[in-house]
Design an enzyme around this catalytic site. Structure first.
Site, mmCIF file in Angstrom:
data_model
loop_
_atom_site.group_PDB
_atom_site.id
_atom_site.type_symbol
_atom_site.label_atom_id
_atom_site.label_comp_id
_atom_site.label_asym_id
_atom_site.label_seq_id
_atom_site.Cartn_x
_atom_site.Cartn_y
_atom_site.Cartn_z
ATOM 1 N N ARG A 1 0.813 -1.234 0.000
ATOM 2 C CA ARG A 1 0.000 0.000 0.000
ATOM 3 C C ARG A 1 0.843 1.280 0.000
ATOM 4 N NH1 ARG A 1 -3.074 -3.465 3.285
ATOM 5 N NH2 ARG A 1 -4.843 -4.206 2.096
ATOM 6 N N LYS B 1 4.496 11.252 -11.865
ATOM 7 C CA LYS B 1 3.671 10.387 -12.716
ATOM 8 C C LYS B 1 4.309 9.015 -12.758
ATOM 9 C CE LYS B 1 1.365 13.412 -16.030
ATOM 10 N NZ LYS B 1 1.288 13.819 -17.446
ATOM 11 N N GLU C 1 12.816 17.093 -25.398
ATOM 12 C CA GLU C 1 12.066 17.518 -24.213
ATOM 13 C C GLU C 1 12.639 18.821 -23.641
ATOM 14 O OE1 GLU C 1 9.303 16.056 -23.237
ATOM 15 O OE2 GLU C 1 9.410 14.058 -24.136
ATOM 16 N N LYS D 1 9.720 22.398 -14.596
ATOM 17 C CA LYS D 1 8.846 21.258 -14.314
ATOM 18 C C LYS D 1 8.284 21.376 -12.897
ATOM 19 C CE LYS D 1 7.190 17.006 -14.924
ATOM 20 N NZ LYS D 1 7.396 15.746 -15.614
ATOM 21 N N GLU E 1 -2.580 17.280 -13.108
ATOM 22 C CA GLU E 1 -2.921 17.611 -14.499
ATOM 23 C C GLU E 1 -4.393 17.941 -14.682
ATOM 24 O OE1 GLU E 1 -0.496 15.614 -17.497
ATOM 25 O OE2 GLU E 1 -2.226 15.642 -18.829
ATOM 26 N N ARG F 1 -0.745 21.631 -16.162
ATOM 27 C CA ARG F 1 0.294 20.619 -16.436
ATOM 28 C C ARG F 1 0.249 20.120 -17.871
ATOM 29 N NH1 ARG F 1 2.508 15.936 -12.271
ATOM 30 N NH2 ARG F 1 3.982 14.988 -13.713
ATOM 31 N N ASN G 1 2.746 18.746 -22.230
ATOM 32 C CA ASN G 1 2.470 17.855 -23.357
ATOM 33 C C ASN G 1 2.643 18.571 -24.698
ATOM 34 O OD1 ASN G 1 1.859 15.636 -21.734
ATOM 35 N ND2 ASN G 1 -0.215 16.398 -21.397
ATOM 36 N N HIS H 1 3.314 16.631 -27.742
ATOM 37 C CA HIS H 1 3.087 15.217 -27.436
ATOM 38 C C HIS H 1 1.797 14.667 -28.035
ATOM 39 C CE1 HIS H 1 6.420 15.869 -24.777
ATOM 40 N NE2 HIS H 1 6.380 14.649 -24.310
ATOM 41 N N HIS I 1 2.685 11.527 -29.811
ATOM 42 C CA HIS I 1 2.264 10.173 -29.406
ATOM 43 C C HIS I 1 1.659 9.417 -30.584
ATOM 44 C CE1 HIS I 1 1.942 11.341 -24.897
ATOM 45 N NE2 HIS I 1 3.063 10.704 -25.142
#
Ligand code: GLY
Length: 362
Positions: free
Chosen positions: A122, A144, A186, A228, A238, A242, A246, A249, A253
């Site tokens: 946990r 993340k 990046e 960041k 996000e 945030r 991206n 991206h 992606h």
């Protein structure tokens, strides 16, 4: 020339320590903080071969018990089977809630280790020791975590902050060149979307950066981590802001997926940034000089700005629609308005996206 910054998230705040020999102080630092009685260093087999023994020795010299636990290198390992296998190893070796994990590696290792730490018993603490440029400037900071499932990348994951991030710029010497350049995509992302002065600095210092000159590399990583951290402090989960991280991206992606993941992530993001800059011009959001400057800087770093001709154009469109950041059937784009300033919008017509995608084939 060590530098430290803080990610300010109340009781979940943590330091980012950046320097040329930072790996050597991880043990003494963690010992001083009393984070855990025993550490599980999680790494892929390539990075473990390069740095596993060194980090183990650093822990032992500080009187800290540690185990090195590895998994096969590559995105194909980023799944629930790897999590189950690593959790079983931890349990067999008696790791409990007083212990902690260390992510030694690139983005895949950070995502896997963070996710494992967030669910093992946990939740146990973890720290990041990122060894790729992408992980050093982006994925190791901000909490993340995640793994892939057949339906998509990162579809299972958590927000779970590390207790510290130790960035050793010296390890970039052993990073494959394409991985370094992918990380530079990046880095350029931050300049293009948040800081125009940094964008200009990247252009001025290109030769020193490509030569891995630490007098440029360390301040470069620091500036990216500062940006960041500032974004994550304002929007950890996000909800809105945030999303600016991206930049490039959304299309990136889709390009990455349409390549069957043969194109490395940073290269796909470079193409995505160029495409979204063209989209901003087409939508009247930015002037053509903005798109030209972004394209020129990407090319100055040897990054691709066109989609290879053998790509299936139709599958690109399909992947755009299934991007996980699609909300209620809309695709969100982060459009540059100027260098260093972006707008997040879902108000982009399909016809404009199609036109731009058609134009960015080589
Ligand atoms: N890499 C994007 C983010 O951490 O939000």
């Amino acid at each position: 020339m060590e530098q430290a910054i803080q990610v300010g998230l109340g009781e979940r705040s943590y330091p980012i320590i950046i320097g040329a020999e930072v790996m050597g102080r991880v043990g003494s630092d963690l010992r001083a903080r009393g984070l855990a009685k025993r550490y599980g260093i999680i790494s892929d087999d390539r990075v473990a071969g390069l740095y596993g023994d060194r980090l183990r020795q650093v822990f032992r010299q500080s009187g800290l018990a540690c185990d090195l636990i590895t998994f096969p290198q590559g995105e194909a390992s980023k799944n629930l089977r790897t999590i189950a296998a690593l959790a079983s190893t931890l349990a067999e070796r008696g790791f409990d809630r007083k212990d902690a994990l260390v992510a030694l590696g690139g983005g895949v290792t950070g995502d896997i280790t963070g996710f494992l730490a967030s669910v093992y018993m946990r939740g146990i603490p973890f720290v990041q020791v990122p060894t790729s440029l992408l992980a050093q400037v982006d994925s190791s900071v901000g909490g993340k975590t995640g793994v892939d499932i057949p339906q998509g990348k990162n579809l299972i994951g958590t927000f779970y902050q590390p207790r510290a991030v130790y960035i050793d710029s010296g390890v970039l010497q052993t990073l494959p060149r394409d991985e370094f350049l992918g990380g530079m995509a990046e880095v350029i992302k931050y300049g293009a979307s948040i800081d125009a002065d940094f964008f200009a600095w990247l252009a001025e210092n290109r030769d020193a950066i490509l030569a891995l000159d630490s007098s440029c590399i360390i301040p470069m990583i620091r500036r990216c981590c500062e940006m960041k951290a500032a974004v994550v402090e304002q929007d950890e989960r996000e909800g809105g802001l945030r999303r600016i991280l991206n930049f490039g991206h959304t299309i990136g992606h889709a390009v990455e997926a349409a390549s069957g993941y043969t194109l490395i992530h940073g290269f796909a993001v470079a193409i995505g940034m160029r495409a979204v800059a063209e989209l901003a011009v087409r939508c009247g959001v930015a002037g053509p000089e903005v798109a030209l400057a972004i394209k020129r800087l990407l090319e100055a770093y040897g990054l691709p700005t066109s989609i290879p001709d053998d790509f299936d154009r139709q599958s690109l469109r399909t992947y755009l629609q299934t991007d996980k950041k699609t909300v209620g059937g809309r695709v969100f784009f982060v459009l540059p308005e100027q260098l260093g300033r972006v707008r997040i919008t879902d108000q982009v017509a399909d016809v404009d996206v199609d036109a731009v995608l058609g134009n960015v084939f080589s």
